[in-house]
Design an enzyme around this catalytic site. Structure first.
Site, PDB file in Angstrom:
ATOM      1  N   GLU A 189       0.919  -1.005  -0.059  1.00  0.00           N
ATOM      2  CA  GLU A 189       0.141   0.087   0.076  1.00  0.00           C
ATOM      3  C   GLU A 189       0.988   1.168   0.109  1.00  0.00           C
ATOM      4  O   GLU A 189       1.811   1.409   0.784  1.00  0.00           O
ATOM      5  CB  GLU A 189      -0.701  -0.159   1.259  1.00  0.00           C
ATOM      6  CG  GLU A 189      -2.057   1.147   1.423  1.00  0.00           C
ATOM      7  CD  GLU A 189      -3.045   0.522   0.473  1.00  0.00           C
ATOM      8  OE1 GLU A 189      -3.266   1.512  -0.324  1.00  0.00           O
ATOM      9  OE2 GLU A 189      -3.932   0.008   0.791  1.00  0.00           O
ATOM     10  N   TYR A 299     -12.782   4.720   1.672  1.00  0.00           N
ATOM     11  CA  TYR A 299     -13.460   4.236   2.896  1.00  0.00           C
ATOM     12  C   TYR A 299     -14.563   5.065   3.493  1.00  0.00           C
ATOM     13  O   TYR A 299     -15.275   4.783   4.657  1.00  0.00           O
ATOM     14  CB  TYR A 299     -12.220   4.025   4.204  1.00  0.00           C
ATOM     15  CG  TYR A 299     -11.373   3.007   3.879  1.00  0.00           C
ATOM     16  CD1 TYR A 299     -11.526   2.078   3.042  1.00  0.00           C
ATOM     17  CD2 TYR A 299     -10.121   2.816   4.654  1.00  0.00           C
ATOM     18  CE1 TYR A 299     -10.606   1.014   2.702  1.00  0.00           C
ATOM     19  CE2 TYR A 299      -9.210   1.930   4.212  1.00  0.00           C
ATOM     20  CZ  TYR A 299      -9.390   1.192   3.433  1.00  0.00           C
ATOM     21  OH  TYR A 299      -8.591   0.054   3.207  1.00  0.00           O
TER      22      TYR A 299
HETATM   23  C1  LIG Z   1      -7.332   1.808  -0.065  1.00  0.00           C
HETATM   24  C2  LIG Z   1      -7.294   0.604  -0.267  1.00  0.00           C
HETATM   25  O1  LIG Z   1      -7.867  -0.010  -1.114  1.00  0.00           O
HETATM   26  N1  LIG Z   1      -6.739  -0.450   0.752  1.00  0.00           N
HETATM   27  C3  LIG Z   1      -6.872  -1.780   0.688  1.00  0.00           C
HETATM   28  C4  LIG Z   1      -5.992  -2.369   1.678  1.00  0.00           C
HETATM   29  C5  LIG Z   1      -5.775  -3.890   1.670  1.00  0.00           C
HETATM   30  O2  LIG Z   1      -5.418  -4.230   0.650  1.00  0.00           O
HETATM   31  O3  LIG Z   1      -5.836  -4.612   2.300  1.00  0.00           O
HETATM   32  C6  LIG Z   1      -8.348  -2.138   0.768  1.00  0.00           C
HETATM   33  O4  LIG Z   1      -9.134  -1.644   1.626  1.00  0.00           O
HETATM   34  O5  LIG Z   1      -8.774  -3.286   0.017  1.00  0.00           O
HETATM   35 ZN   LIG Z   2      -6.706  -0.655  -3.067  1.00  0.00          ZN
END
Ligand SMILES: CC(=O)N[C@@H](CC(=O)O)C(=O)O
Ligand SMILES: [Zn+2]
Length: 323
Positions: A189, A299
């Site tokens: 990330e 989110y």
């Molecule tokens: C901003 C984002 O997409 N973050 C990922 C984090 C992850 O891969 O665990 C998600 O929520 O799926």
């Molecule tokens: Zn993502």
């Protein structure tokens, strides 16, 4: 490729965890179609994969959600990175299933089946965040010694630049990721980067972390032994939502003192939100906690303004390839 204890510790006292070689590796980009570093890197490696090849390892670059990439959207019907549940993976296929559920089944056929000996050894899943988290590796298990050793290697190779580790083992907040199909899942990330935007610094940071991680796999496969070590991680504790009115509309923003302060301590009484009329809402709770994903754009729909974490030191056993 489960880690397992060697039965003759007196012959190699340092080595407690050993695994067969990590022969099949995949790099996923575009699990979310609007997180463009992974989309661009994987797109580049699909054309020419020389950069991600290592001796003794077959690395497959793969666009996980091509329809979302085409639309430059996080997803089409439902979040692919939540879709790899046992229920979805065993649902009877058909056109009436959401696109991402059908895609999850396809990915499970190609790289899994999840939880079986046939699954890929390692999947790196490339993501961007709008939060100021820098480079972060996301782990799903505190007892995957192979991955912990990889993290340690990446952190040493990156220094003095940092690479944080987010550990999500929370029984309720953990989700069924694309990478969870592999025996050793690793999320990457990198932020801050707006959705639908490419920034060269973020692209290059992601590329470098992956390079070091693949180098680790190559060393491991050559028989290099990695001695026991410790790894500092941030363990996911709680989801904090925005203040909302009765209709579910948010009534406050992340406070300017908290904005961009991912991984910095947040203690009881510290400013957390700022209402539209200028009032400050303070964090209350045992602390300090270390927030991450502060004001992540994706989110808002998940009712999450940030997650709190606590610092923890994990110990990793020595690892080496099984002969
Ligand atoms: C901003 C984002 O997409 N973050 C990922 C984090 C992850 O891969 O665990 C998600 O929520 O799926
Ligand atoms: Zn993502």
């Amino acid at each position: 490729m489960q880690s397992r204890l060697l039965s003759a510790p007196w012959t190699r006292p340092a080595v407690r965890a050993a695994t067969p070689r990590a022969g099949r590796v995949a790099v996923f980009g575009g699990t979310h179609g609007n997180e463009l570093s992974g989309v661009a890197l994987v797109g580049m490696w699909v054309k020419d994969g020389a950069e991600i090849q290592r001796s003794g390892v077959a690395t497959t670059p793969f666009i996980a959600n091509p329809r979302a990439v085409e639309r430059c959207a996080r997803y089409v019907d439902t979040d692919l990175n939540r879709a790899f549940t046992a229920e979805n993976l065993s649902a009877l296929s058909g056109d009436e299933l959401p696109y991402e559920v059908r895609r999850a089944q396809e990915i499970n056929r190609l790289f899994g089946p999840k939880g079986t000996a046939d699954a890929y050894d390692v999947i790196f899943d490339l993501h961007n965040t709008t939060s100021n988290m820098g480079c972060t590796l996301i782990l799903e298990s505190s007892s995957d010694h192979f991955v912990l050793q990889m993290v340690r290697h990446v952190q040493k190779a990156c220094a003095p630049a940092g690479c944080s580790v987010l550990l999500n083992e929370h029984p309720l907040l953990k989700y069924s990721t694309s990478r969870s199909v592999a025996k050793h899942p690793i999320g990457l990330e990198v932020g801050p980067q707006p959705q639908g935007v490419l920034r060269s610094n973020i692209f290059e940071s992601m590329r470098l972390i992956l390079k070091h991680a693949l180098d680790f796999i190559e060393l491991f496969n050559c028989g290099v032994e990695f001695p026991a070590c410790s790894v500092d991680v941030f363990r996911v504790l709680e989801r904090v939502d925005y203040p909302r009115d009765a209709n579910g509309n948010i009534t406050a923003m992340v406070h300017p003192h908290l904005q961009d302060c991912d991984w910095e301590p947040l203690s009881s009484g510290d400013p957390m939100f700022q209402t539209f009329d200028g009032r400050t809402i303070e964090y209350q709770g045992p602390g300090p906690v270390y927030p991450a994903f502060i004001n992540e754009a994706a989110y808002y729909e998940k009712q999450q303004a940030f997650v709190t974490t606590r610092r923890e030191t994990l110990s990793a056993c020595a690892v080496r390839k099984l002969q």
